[in-house]
Design a protein around this motif. Structure first.
Motif, mmCIF file in Angstrom:
data_model
loop_
_atom_site.group_PDB
_atom_site.id
_atom_site.type_symbol
_atom_site.label_atom_id
_atom_site.label_comp_id
_atom_site.label_asym_id
_atom_site.label_seq_id
_atom_site.Cartn_x
_atom_site.Cartn_y
_atom_site.Cartn_z
ATOM 1 N N SER A 200 0.863 -1.258 0.200
ATOM 2 C CA SER A 200 -0.381 0.198 -0.259
ATOM 3 C C SER A 200 1.171 1.298 0.518
ATOM 4 N N GLY A 201 1.904 1.263 0.237
ATOM 5 C CA GLY A 201 3.065 2.970 0.581
ATOM 6 C C GLY A 201 2.682 3.265 2.042
ATOM 7 N N GLY A 202 2.005 2.601 2.927
ATOM 8 C CA GLY A 202 2.411 2.181 4.348
ATOM 9 C C GLY A 202 3.293 1.757 5.265
ATOM 10 N N LYS A 203 3.431 1.658 6.257
ATOM 11 C CA LYS A 203 4.421 1.433 7.070
ATOM 12 C C LYS A 203 4.658 -0.127 7.413
ATOM 13 N N ASP A 204 3.503 -0.583 7.446
ATOM 14 C CA ASP A 204 3.129 -2.202 7.820
ATOM 15 C C ASP A 204 3.643 -2.558 6.505
ATOM 16 N N SER A 205 2.930 -2.543 5.318
ATOM 17 C CA SER A 205 3.236 -3.011 4.253
ATOM 18 C C SER A 205 4.871 -2.603 3.388
ATOM 19 N N GLY A 206 5.175 -1.093 4.182
ATOM 20 C CA GLY A 206 6.367 -1.318 3.735
ATOM 21 C C GLY A 206 7.687 -1.944 4.808
ATOM 22 N N VAL A 207 7.263 -2.509 5.385
ATOM 23 C CA VAL A 207 8.123 -3.911 6.217
ATOM 24 C C VAL A 207 7.871 -5.203 6.239
ATOM 25 N N MET A 208 6.226 -5.334 5.419
ATOM 26 C CA MET A 208 6.575 -6.732 4.609
ATOM 27 C C MET A 208 7.181 -6.629 3.649
ATOM 28 N N TYR A 209 7.050 -5.832 3.214
ATOM 29 C CA TYR A 209 8.391 -5.801 1.741
ATOM 30 C C TYR A 209 9.746 -6.116 2.321
ATOM 31 N N ASN A 210 9.808 -5.459 2.366
ATOM 32 C CA ASN A 210 11.481 -5.312 2.926
ATOM 33 C C ASN A 210 11.733 -6.774 3.728
ATOM 34 N N ALA A 211 11.228 -7.465 4.521
ATOM 35 C CA ALA A 211 11.034 -8.605 5.298
ATOM 36 C C ALA A 211 11.187 -9.928 3.738
ATOM 37 N N ALA A 212 10.105 -9.449 3.546
ATOM 38 C CA ALA A 212 10.339 -10.322 2.548
ATOM 39 C C ALA A 212 11.723 -10.607 1.238
ATOM 40 N N ILE A 213 11.750 -9.161 0.931
ATOM 41 C CA ILE A 213 13.556 -8.829 0.149
ATOM 42 C C ILE A 213 14.459 -9.519 0.641
ATOM 43 N N ALA A 214 14.304 -9.008 2.101
ATOM 44 C CA ALA A 214 16.023 -9.684 3.200
ATOM 45 C C ALA A 214 15.773 -11.352 2.988
ATOM 46 N N TYR A 215 14.695 -12.262 3.062
ATOM 47 C CA TYR A 215 14.945 -13.106 3.753
ATOM 48 C C TYR A 215 15.084 -13.738 1.988
ATOM 49 N N MET A 216 14.276 -13.504 0.452
ATOM 50 C CA MET A 216 14.923 -14.120 -0.520
ATOM 51 C C MET A 216 16.289 -13.330 -0.448
ATOM 52 N N ARG A 217 17.015 -12.684 0.153
ATOM 53 C CA ARG A 217 18.743 -12.265 -0.253
ATOM 54 C C ARG A 217 18.895 -13.572 0.565
ATOM 55 N N GLU A 218 18.788 -13.392 1.831
ATOM 56 C CA GLU A 218 19.294 -14.304 2.677
ATOM 57 C C GLU A 218 19.187 -15.395 2.340
ATOM 58 N N HIS A 219 18.274 -16.358 1.335
ATOM 59 C CA HIS A 219 18.616 -17.744 1.520
ATOM 60 C C HIS A 219 18.272 -18.012 -0.060
ATOM 61 N N ASN A 220 18.355 -17.100 -1.160
ATOM 62 C CA ASN A 220 19.156 -17.308 -2.455
ATOM 63 C C ASN A 220 17.771 -17.945 -3.202
ATOM 64 N N ILE A 221 16.435 -17.394 -2.808
ATOM 65 C CA ILE A 221 15.208 -17.616 -3.663
ATOM 66 C C ILE A 221 15.499 -16.111 -4.771
ATOM 67 N N THR A 222 15.320 -17.133 -6.448
ATOM 68 C CA THR A 222 15.704 -16.333 -6.876
ATOM 69 C C THR A 222 14.186 -16.639 -7.847
ATOM 70 N N LYS A 223 13.071 -16.434 -7.950
ATOM 71 C CA LYS A 223 11.871 -16.695 -8.454
ATOM 72 C C LYS A 223 11.253 -15.791 -7.620
ATOM 73 N N LYS A 224 10.834 -14.803 -8.703
ATOM 74 C CA LYS A 224 10.238 -13.040 -9.163
ATOM 75 C C LYS A 224 9.230 -13.793 -7.744
ATOM 76 N N ILE A 225 8.683 -12.744 -7.113
ATOM 77 C CA ILE A 225 7.933 -12.046 -6.604
ATOM 78 C C ILE A 225 6.892 -11.055 -7.409
ATOM 79 N N THR A 226 5.417 -10.977 -6.982
ATOM 80 C CA THR A 226 4.579 -10.322 -7.340
ATOM 81 C C THR A 226 4.337 -9.008 -6.365
ATOM 82 N N VAL A 227 4.582 -7.595 -6.594
ATOM 83 C CA VAL A 227 4.642 -6.896 -6.105
ATOM 84 C C VAL A 227 3.211 -5.943 -5.787
ATOM 85 N N LEU A 228 2.323 -6.024 -5.571
ATOM 86 C CA LEU A 228 0.331 -5.531 -6.085
ATOM 87 C C LEU A 228 0.604 -4.282 -5.104
ATOM 88 N N HIS A 229 -0.169 -3.159 -6.150
ATOM 89 C CA HIS A 229 0.095 -2.218 -5.445
ATOM 90 C C HIS A 229 -1.505 -1.151 -6.068
#
Length: 439
Positions: free
Chosen positions: A26-55
């Protein structure tokens, strides 16, 4: 286990058990943390399959929000597929007596748009809608988002899709109750996990940060150096407490308090908002006064709250909006006078001293809902006009509460305790014709 560790465990389940992942942003604080946490998890675990970010873009918003959304939707493109919706769906409007919704990006209102369409990859607008895309024109935003998630699920060919939603139960009693109800069917969850909710064939909403509190959000941003919507910095400078900061459509009930801040923070945007939706200026000026049901509202001479409610309903020219209020009132009246409603035990004890004659106190609720505090069921002989002596007035069903709901343009009747439905106002002429009998 702290909330960060719990979120990591939930993300492990998501990326292990789902073959398609969508993140609702949404662009708010909660969805922002959700986005950052998901991206950080993917980077740490070498997940390369794309996720869709829907706004879903609501058109009328602060420039800082647009800047943050643009940053997110144009970053990490090696693992992110951006889907930026700029379509004329229906968005709740609680600043006007004359309309219960408005349509962002309405092509018929192009000369009144608050801003231009974003010019980045992934934007879907009326000129490039993909084949097979679900209906959107005038369809409520929550429905549109769910239908788009289903469309993305089918398009991906996935067996199971997770829609990551950054909501927290601290923000809403309805959210808390929805996730913690003991009577939730196993089929509505993934393997009995209460932070998942089935929304369609193979599609689940997932709430990895449901147990976070506001302080956790800002602790995470500071600890990990994550980017966030800088609008919150402006809110802080304006003296808004952290628990009251909202990034929402300015015409929703949740955005009314920040509506007046547009005049100071972004006067050019404010001028466009005033011309975009009827009632925006009135709400910004009077939103915190008795004119819109706040502070000490006074009963006009010669009226009871019941007759005043009737009068206010008679001034609403839109049949659907009037019928919507009456439908919710009828449900409330039946609930409190036939079945009996559950009140927190403290409120029920306060009510005993001033309850109308014939009020029944029926003991603990018989359902299996998990509640934070003890509750007691109360049943009224007839719907009360007004009741004093209870600390939280909004908990008690009265005609005065109905009056405040109408004055606030609260079309979904959240002040009366209702959760918002996907499409509140349907054409039901019978309810309109009978509304005087109902009251």
């Amino acid at each position: 286990m702290n909330v960060w560790e719990a979120t990591q465990a939930r993300l492990q389940v998501v990326f292990r058990d789902f073959d398609n992942v969508i993140l609702a942003f949404s662009g708010g604080k909660d969805s922002g943390v959700m986005y950052n946490a998901a991206i950080a998890y993917m980077r740490e675990h070498n997940i390369t399959k794309k996720i869709t970010v829907l706004h879903l873009d609501y058109e009328g918003q602060y420039a800082a929000t647009t800047d943050y959304v643009t940053e997110v939707m144009t970053s990490n493109l090696d693992i992110v597929d951006p889907v930026w919706i700029c379509l004329p769906f229906a968005a709740a409007c609680e600043v006007s007596m004359y309309q219960d919704h408005w349509k962002p990006w309405d092509p018929d209102k192009r000369d009144l748009w608050v801003r231009d369409l974003p010019d980045v990859p992934g934007v879907i607008h009326t000129g490039n809608v993909p084949e097979g895309f679900p209906a959107y024109d005038g369809v409520w935003d929550y429905t549109v988002q769910q239908q788009i998630a289903g469309w993305l699920h089918r398009r991906s060919g996935a067996e199971r899709t997770a829609v990551l939603v950054g909501i927290r139960t601290q923000e809403s009693h309805h959210r808390y109750a929805a996730l913690h109800r003991k009577d939730r069917a196993e089929a509505s969850m993934l393997d009995g996990r209460n932070w998942t909710s089935k929304k369609g064939d193979g599609v689940f909403n997932v709430y990895p940060i449901f147990d976070w509190v506001t302080e956790d959000i800002w602790t995470a941003n500071a600890t990990f150096g994550w980017s966030y919507n800088k609008l919150y910095d402006l809110f802080h400078l304006a003296g808004v407490p952290i628990n009251d900061m909202r990034v929402a459509s300015p015409f929703r009930g949740e955005g009314q308090e920040s509506l007046k801040l547009y005049r100071v923070i972004e006067p050019e945007t404010w001028a466009k908002l005033v011309g975009r939706v009827n009632g925006a200026n009135f709400t910004a000026i009077y939103g915190g006064t008795s004119a819109m049901g706040a502070k000490d509202i006074k009963l006009p001479a010669g009226h009871t709250w019941k007759t005043y409610a009737n009068f206010l309903l008679s001034t609403i020219e839109d049949d659907e909006i009037r019928a919507g209020y009456l439908r919710k009132f009828r449900t409330s009246a039946r609930y409190w006078t036939v079945k009996g409603g559950a009140l927190p035990k403290d409120a029920a004890d306060e009510l005993r001293a001033s309850a109308p004659e014939g009020t029944e106190f029926l003991g603990e609720p018989a359902d299996n809902r998990k509640r934070r505090v003890p509750y007691e069921v109360v049943r009224f002989r007839r719907y009360p006009d007004d009741i004093s002596g209870v600390s939280d007035f909004s908990l008690i069903p009265t005609y005065k509460r109905l009056v405040i709901t109408i004055l606030r343009f609260d079309h979904s009747c959240k002040y009366m305790g209702f959760g918002q439905t996907k499409y509140e106002m349907t054409k039901r002429s019978a309810a309109v014709e009978k509304y005087r009998e109902i009251l």
